[in-house]
Design a protein around this motif. Structure first.
Motif, mmCIF file in Angstrom:
data_model
loop_
_atom_site.group_PDB
_atom_site.id
_atom_site.type_symbol
_atom_site.label_atom_id
_atom_site.label_comp_id
_atom_site.label_asym_id
_atom_site.label_seq_id
_atom_site.Cartn_x
_atom_site.Cartn_y
_atom_site.Cartn_z
ATOM 1 N N GLY A 88 0.825 -1.196 0.000
ATOM 2 C CA GLY A 88 0.000 0.000 0.000
ATOM 3 C C GLY A 88 0.862 1.249 0.000
ATOM 4 N N ALA A 89 0.188 2.399 -0.135
ATOM 5 C CA ALA A 89 0.906 3.673 -0.162
ATOM 6 C C ALA A 89 0.094 4.763 0.525
ATOM 7 C CB ALA A 89 1.205 4.082 -1.604
ATOM 8 N N LEU A 90 0.779 5.528 1.361
ATOM 9 C CA LEU A 90 0.217 6.731 1.957
ATOM 10 C C LEU A 90 0.814 7.893 1.170
ATOM 11 C CD1 LEU A 90 -1.533 7.868 4.302
ATOM 12 C CD2 LEU A 90 0.594 8.049 5.619
ATOM 13 N N LEU A 91 -0.044 8.664 0.513
ATOM 14 C CA LEU A 91 0.374 9.738 -0.388
ATOM 15 C C LEU A 91 0.002 11.071 0.240
ATOM 16 C CD1 LEU A 91 -1.105 8.026 -3.561
ATOM 17 C CD2 LEU A 91 1.274 7.902 -2.758
ATOM 18 N N VAL A 92 0.987 11.828 0.676
ATOM 19 C CA VAL A 92 0.747 13.036 1.461
ATOM 20 C C VAL A 92 1.164 14.281 0.685
ATOM 21 C CG1 VAL A 92 1.253 14.212 3.640
ATOM 22 C CG2 VAL A 92 1.153 11.704 3.573
ATOM 23 N N ALA A 93 0.234 15.237 0.568
ATOM 24 C CA ALA A 93 0.500 16.550 -0.038
ATOM 25 C C ALA A 93 0.923 16.428 -1.502
ATOM 26 C CB ALA A 93 1.536 17.328 0.772
ATOM 27 N N ILE A 94 0.039 15.900 -2.318
ATOM 28 C CA ILE A 94 0.318 15.756 -3.750
ATOM 29 C C ILE A 94 0.439 17.145 -4.373
ATOM 30 C CG2 ILE A 94 -0.573 14.900 -5.950
ATOM 31 C CD1 ILE A 94 -2.292 12.902 -4.253
ATOM 32 N N PRO A 95 1.579 17.472 -4.978
ATOM 33 C CA PRO A 95 1.691 18.765 -5.645
ATOM 34 C C PRO A 95 1.207 18.654 -7.099
ATOM 35 C CG PRO A 95 3.809 17.677 -5.696
ATOM 36 C CD PRO A 95 2.853 16.752 -4.963
ATOM 37 N N ASP A 96 0.849 19.779 -7.664
ATOM 38 C CA ASP A 96 0.467 19.819 -9.073
ATOM 39 C C ASP A 96 1.694 20.247 -9.869
ATOM 40 O OD1 ASP A 96 -0.537 20.176 -11.585
ATOM 41 O OD2 ASP A 96 -2.119 21.582 -10.995
ATOM 42 N N VAL A 97 2.473 19.287 -10.343
ATOM 43 C CA VAL A 97 3.718 19.607 -11.055
ATOM 44 C C VAL A 97 3.475 20.158 -12.453
ATOM 45 C CG1 VAL A 97 5.140 18.006 -9.721
ATOM 46 C CG2 VAL A 97 4.023 17.214 -11.815
ATOM 47 N N GLU A 98 2.227 20.173 -12.888
ATOM 48 C CA GLU A 98 1.920 20.739 -14.207
ATOM 49 C C GLU A 98 1.573 22.229 -14.146
ATOM 50 O OE1 GLU A 98 0.357 16.694 -16.423
ATOM 51 O OE2 GLU A 98 -1.136 18.046 -15.591
ATOM 52 N N ARG A 99 1.547 22.795 -12.944
ATOM 53 C CA ARG A 99 1.275 24.231 -12.810
ATOM 54 C C ARG A 99 2.375 25.047 -13.476
ATOM 55 N NH1 ARG A 99 -0.290 25.624 -6.662
ATOM 56 N NH2 ARG A 99 1.425 27.025 -7.083
ATOM 57 N N ALA A 100 1.994 26.185 -14.034
ATOM 58 C CA ALA A 100 2.953 27.045 -14.729
ATOM 59 C C ALA A 100 4.027 27.614 -13.803
ATOM 60 C CB ALA A 100 2.209 28.191 -15.429
ATOM 61 N N ASP A 101 3.700 27.768 -12.519
ATOM 62 C CA ASP A 101 4.653 28.385 -11.590
ATOM 63 C C ASP A 101 5.575 27.385 -10.889
ATOM 64 O OD1 ASP A 101 2.716 27.244 -9.959
ATOM 65 O OD2 ASP A 101 2.554 28.976 -8.620
ATOM 66 N N MET A 102 5.565 26.136 -11.325
ATOM 67 C CA MET A 102 6.469 25.158 -10.710
ATOM 68 C C MET A 102 7.908 25.425 -11.160
ATOM 69 S SD MET A 102 5.444 23.131 -8.494
ATOM 70 C CE MET A 102 4.011 22.416 -7.774
#
Length: 176
Positions: A88-102
């Protein structure tokens, strides 16, 4: 969790000493998956390292990912032949890496892998994460087949969020 390794997958720039992942490493003996380059993370290199760590033991593992580590889980699971080693996996604070400001260091993590995970997963999201708009990160978690647990307004759920040893997160891990 007896007989299962807990593998900590930090995000970009690693997790500092006050981060809950570092605290879990000290308190519970969880194993951090060290990456060769924390500053300019290359998706393929990070995936290969995770595969290497998983194959180094016959013991199954639970992945505990923070931030970019969540994208590592999804990308690795979409390509690895060793996903049966993960319970299993605990996924914490997924960022949006497709955002223009990354930052440009994260551009090679595009496009976001949106394939359903082949193991149980739970996403923990903050309602005010500066690195991901909640509806968008909920949609990413949904594509991965991970139910969402909202943590309230806790920022990026990192060392600056005041989580300390984050016993609530440990309880969520145990529920997996």
């Amino acid at each position: 969790m007896h007989g299962t390794r807990i593998l900590l997958l930090p995000g970009w720039q690693n997790s500092g000493p006050d981060h809950w992942q570092s605290r879990w490493e000290r308190l519970h003996g969880d194993q951090r998956v060290e990456q060769a380059d924390w500053e300019w993370p290359r998706r393929g290199d990070w995936m290969a390292r995770l595969d290497e760590v998983l194959q180094a033991s016959d013991t199954s593992a639970v992945l505990v990912a923070h931030s970019l580590g969540c994208h590592l889980v999804a990308a690795w699971a979409a390509h690895s032949r060793h996903t049966a080693r993960v319970r299993g996996a605990l996924l914490v604070a997924i960022p949006d890496v497709e955002r223009a400001d990354m930052p440009p260091q994260l551009h090679n993590w595009r496009p976001i892998v949106r394939q359903r995970l082949p193991f149980a997963a739970l996403a923990v999201l903050s309602t005010d994460d500066p690195y991901g708009d909640l509806p968008r990160t909920e949609a990413i978690a949904g594509a991965w087949g991970a139910p969402v647990q909202l943590a309230g307004p806790r920022g990026h759920l990192n060392g600056d969020s005041g989580l300390g040893d984050w016993p609530e997160g440990r309880a969520l891990l145990q529920s997996l």
